[in-house]
Design an enzyme around this catalytic site. Sequence first.
Site, PDB file in Angstrom:
ATOM      1  N   CYS A 128       0.840  -1.199   0.000  1.00 36.92           N
ATOM      2  CA  CYS A 128       0.000   0.000   0.000  1.00 36.92           C
ATOM      3  C   CYS A 128       0.878   1.254   0.000  1.00 36.92           C
ATOM      4  O   CYS A 128       1.700   1.438   0.898  1.00 36.92           O
ATOM      5  CB  CYS A 128      -0.914  -0.009   1.227  1.00 36.92           C
ATOM      6  SG  CYS A 128      -1.842   1.508   1.461  1.00 36.92           S
ATOM      7  N   GLY A 129       0.696   2.107  -0.986  1.00 37.11           N
ATOM      8  CA  GLY A 129       1.482   3.333  -1.090  1.00 37.11           C
ATOM      9  C   GLY A 129       1.320   4.248   0.106  1.00 37.11           C
ATOM     10  O   GLY A 129       2.302   4.798   0.619  1.00 37.11           O
TER      11      GLY A 129
END
Length: 113
Positions: free
Chosen positions: A10-11
Amino acid sequence: MIQIYHNPRCGKSRNCLAFVTEKETEVTIIKYLENPPSEKEIKEVLQKLNFKPIQLVRTKESIWIENYKNKTLTDDAIIQAMAEHPILIERPIVIKGDKAIIGRIPEEVAQFI
């Protein structure tokens, strides 16, 4: 000490982790997809966040849509769903002592830590 419930894919979670580790020396990373929290641990996190269980659910995840959406669920059932499918847990969660926040906004994380 800071704890982060982190998903490396997840960024937002990666950005939060980078921000926190830049500011803090003692950080415990909890890769909650690899080591899913128990129902008891989820309840503890909810208490620190001051959230109802549904507020911690990623309601756009396909598992939620296919299995739980539009069903009447108790808080315990929602917690059980998150324990069984940790991908449903919102991320990243930043914990400091008896308080926690969802660490998606760097400015909020900065104020929190």
